[in-house]
Design an enzyme around this catalytic site. Structure first.
Site, PDB file in Angstrom:
ATOM      1  NE  ARG A   1      -6.445  17.871   7.984  1.00 40.23           N
ATOM      2  CZ  ARG A   1      -6.931  17.956   6.739  1.00 40.23           C
ATOM      3  NH1 ARG A   1      -6.660  17.022   5.854  1.00 40.23           N
ATOM      4  NH2 ARG A   1      -7.657  18.997   6.374  1.00 40.23           N
TER       5      ARG A   1
ATOM      6  CG  HIS B   1      -4.577  23.268   4.308  1.00 40.34           C
ATOM      7  ND1 HIS B   1      -5.154  22.247   3.596  1.00 40.34           N
ATOM      8  CD2 HIS B   1      -5.109  23.206   5.558  1.00 40.34           C
ATOM      9  CE1 HIS B   1      -6.005  21.601   4.380  1.00 40.34           C
ATOM     10  NE2 HIS B   1      -5.999  22.158   5.583  1.00 40.34           N
TER      11      HIS B   1
ATOM     12  CG  ASP C   1      -5.980  19.702  -2.814  1.00 41.29           C
ATOM     13  OD1 ASP C   1      -6.657  19.456  -1.800  1.00 41.29           O
ATOM     14  OD2 ASP C   1      -4.744  19.818  -2.780  1.00 41.29           O
TER      15      ASP C   1
ATOM     16  CG  HIS D   1      -2.946  23.479  -4.051  1.00 40.66           C
ATOM     17  ND1 HIS D   1      -2.615  24.161  -2.904  1.00 40.66           N
ATOM     18  CD2 HIS D   1      -3.195  22.207  -3.673  1.00 40.66           C
ATOM     19  CE1 HIS D   1      -2.670  23.335  -1.867  1.00 40.66           C
ATOM     20  NE2 HIS D   1      -3.018  22.145  -2.311  1.00 40.66           N
TER      21      HIS D   1
HETATM   22  C1  LIG Z   1     -10.119  20.886   0.414  1.00 42.60           C
HETATM   23  C2  LIG Z   1     -10.307  19.530   1.031  1.00 42.60           C
HETATM   24  C3  LIG Z   1     -11.558  18.898   0.452  1.00 42.60           C
HETATM   25  C4  LIG Z   1      -9.107  18.635   0.734  1.00 42.60           C
HETATM   26  C5  LIG Z   1      -7.848  19.077   1.462  1.00 42.60           C
HETATM   27  N1  LIG Z   1      -6.726  18.349   0.917  1.00 42.60           N
HETATM   28  C6  LIG Z   1      -5.470  18.695   1.295  1.00 42.60           C
HETATM   29  O1  LIG Z   1      -5.217  19.639   1.985  1.00 42.60           O
HETATM   30  C7  LIG Z   1      -4.351  17.788   0.831  1.00 42.60           C
HETATM   31  C8  LIG Z   1      -4.303  16.532   1.686  1.00 42.60           C
HETATM   32  N2  LIG Z   1      -4.437  16.851   3.097  1.00 42.60           N
HETATM   33  C9  LIG Z   1      -2.988  15.813   1.409  1.00 42.60           C
HETATM   34  O2  LIG Z   1      -1.994  16.050   2.132  1.00 42.60           O
HETATM   35  O3  LIG Z   1      -2.964  15.055   0.420  1.00 42.60           O
HETATM   36  C10 LIG Z   1      -7.931  18.765   2.980  1.00 42.60           C
HETATM   37  O4  LIG Z   1      -7.390  17.718   3.345  1.00 42.60           O
HETATM   38  O5  LIG Z   1      -8.481  19.565   3.718  1.00 42.60           O
HETATM   39 ZN   LIG Z   2      -4.823  21.661   1.559  1.00 40.21          ZN
HETATM   40 ZN   LIG Z   3      -3.417  20.368  -1.247  1.00 37.58          ZN
END
Ligand SMILES: CC(C)C[C@H](NC(=O)C[C@H](N)C(=O)O)C(=O)O
Ligand SMILES: [Zn+2]
Ligand SMILES: [Zn+2]
Length: 365
Positions: free
Chosen positions: A160, A192, A271, A58
């Site tokens: 989101r 997610h 991530d 991921h």
């Molecule tokens: C697990 C947490 C700490 C990070 C997580 N990141 C994403 O899901 C990726 C981000 N939204 C992107 O689009 O770059 C979050 O935002 O909840």
């Molecule tokens: Zn995510």
């Molecule tokens: Zn992600």
């Protein structure tokens, strides 16, 4: 091309003692003691540790972010960052911003990383439902686009998300399964999971009330809260795979997973290059950092410092992701698997990274 790696302490991820490894045409050919192979390029690794190349299932390989406006867009990843982290197989995905980030760009980045020497695949889609695909259809993407091995990251229980209904999620998992069957791929949906109160309830609902096997649903960020993690442990006990985003607190969760007997159903991912946004209770952005891939193996080292079993934790970034993603030639040091090997010194520092038999990184010790 014959490469002979001499005198390694080999973890397949299970420790099998001191061996030599012969790699021929990018594949592991032999794992024996005292190998002598004429015309091979010999690397004497005098007692260093060999582990399977890491799989990061991921990573936002073209960047992500944007939850605080354009200035919070995160940059695309480089091959050097991945290799420096010991990652020889990477799965790319889109996140929140699927307006300015495209599946076509994700596909091209995946091809670039492949041309530069590592192995990469992608999830079709992004946070939102309906799923953004390349061909317009999830099954077509899985069957007709070799790089596509699943769908994700589909956001649920998050402010989101696109607030998908249970029916919409059921349909996505059903299409991922059938697309996976036809293309002989995993056909997993990488979810997610936010900190919304419904957590992974939808996934239990689908596992219990449809004919779809649970292993097509692969939730990530399950360490977001203690209660979510305990629901994820239940999910793993039913045969599901769960994914922890590697970060400082991950060691506690790894220990719980080992003690609960579900470590074989748990993976860790970075991530990488995704944003790490922090929102207040009213949904206003407080701060936003960029995730790094270095946390993947750093988390394994932290776990070992806390006396967790090295083999058990190593599985979470090698054989376990290979299992959930049906990557048969990945995640293990075994005959006929790809020559993806990370060489570590006695303090578990990454010294060499070999991908498909090619030396991509070498740190002078
Ligand atoms: C697990 C947490 C700490 C990070 C997580 N990141 C994403 O899901 C990726 C981000 N939204 C992107 O689009 O770059 C979050 O935002 O909840
Ligand atoms: Zn995510
Ligand atoms: Zn992600």
């Amino acid at each position: 091309m014959l490469t002979l790696l001499k005198n390694l302490k080999v973890f397949t991820p299970y420790y099998i003692g001191k061996k030599d490894i012969l790699i021929a045409n990018g594949k592991i050919e032999l794992i024996e003691e005292n190998l002598v192979v004429p015309f091979s390029k010999v690397l004497d690794l005098n007692g260093k540790i060999a582990v399977p190349g890491f799989i990061d299932a991921h990573v936002h390989i073209i960047g992500g972010g944007g939850e605080g406006g354009f200035q919070t867009r995160t940059p695309e990843i480089t091959i050097e960052e991945l290799v420096d982290s010991g990652i020889t197989t990477v799965i790319g995905c889109l996140g929140t911003d699927d307006v300015t980030r495209s599946m076509e760009d994700l596909y091209a980045k995946s091809k670039q990383l492949e041309e530069l020497g590592i192995t990469s695949f992608i999830y079709t889609g992004s946070y939102s439902v309906p799923v953004k695909t390349i061909t317009g259809d999830i099954k077509k993407d899985l069957v007709l686009i070799d790089k596509v091995i699943g769908v994700g990251e589909i956001a649920i229980s998050d402010h989101r998300s696109s607030q998908p209904t249970l029916e919409e999620i059921k349909r996505i998992v059903a299409q991922a399964r059938v697309g996976g069957l036809i293309s002989n791929k995993a056909g997993v949906v990488n979810f997610h999971v936010g900190n919304g109160k419904n957590g992974i309830d939808y996934l239990f609902e689908i596992a219990e009330n449809t004919e779809i096997p649970i292993y097509h649903m692969y939730p990530t960020h399950v360490g977001r809260s203690k209660e979510l993690f305990h629901r994820a442990i239940e999910f793993a006990k039913k045969g599901g795979f769960i994914d922890l985003t590697a970060s400082e607190s991950v060691v506690d969760y790894l220990e719980i997973a080992i003690n609960e007997g579900v470590i074989d159903n748990l993976t860790m991912t970075s991530d990488g290059h995704g944003s790490l946004p922090k929102f207040d209770e009213n949904g206003r952005l407080i701060k936003l950092d960029v995730a790094s891939t270095t946390v993947l193996f750093e988390s394994v080292k932290k776990a070992v410092e806390r006396d967790l079993n090295f083999e058990e934790v190593l599985k979470t970034i090698t054989i376990n992701p290979a299992k959930v993603l049906k990557l048969k030639s990945k995640g293990r040091i075994e005959k006929e698997t790809d020559g993806d090997i990370v060489v570590l010194d006695g303090n578990l520092n990454i010294e060499k990274v070999i991908a498909r038999g090619k030396l991509l990184k070498e740190v002078q010790s």
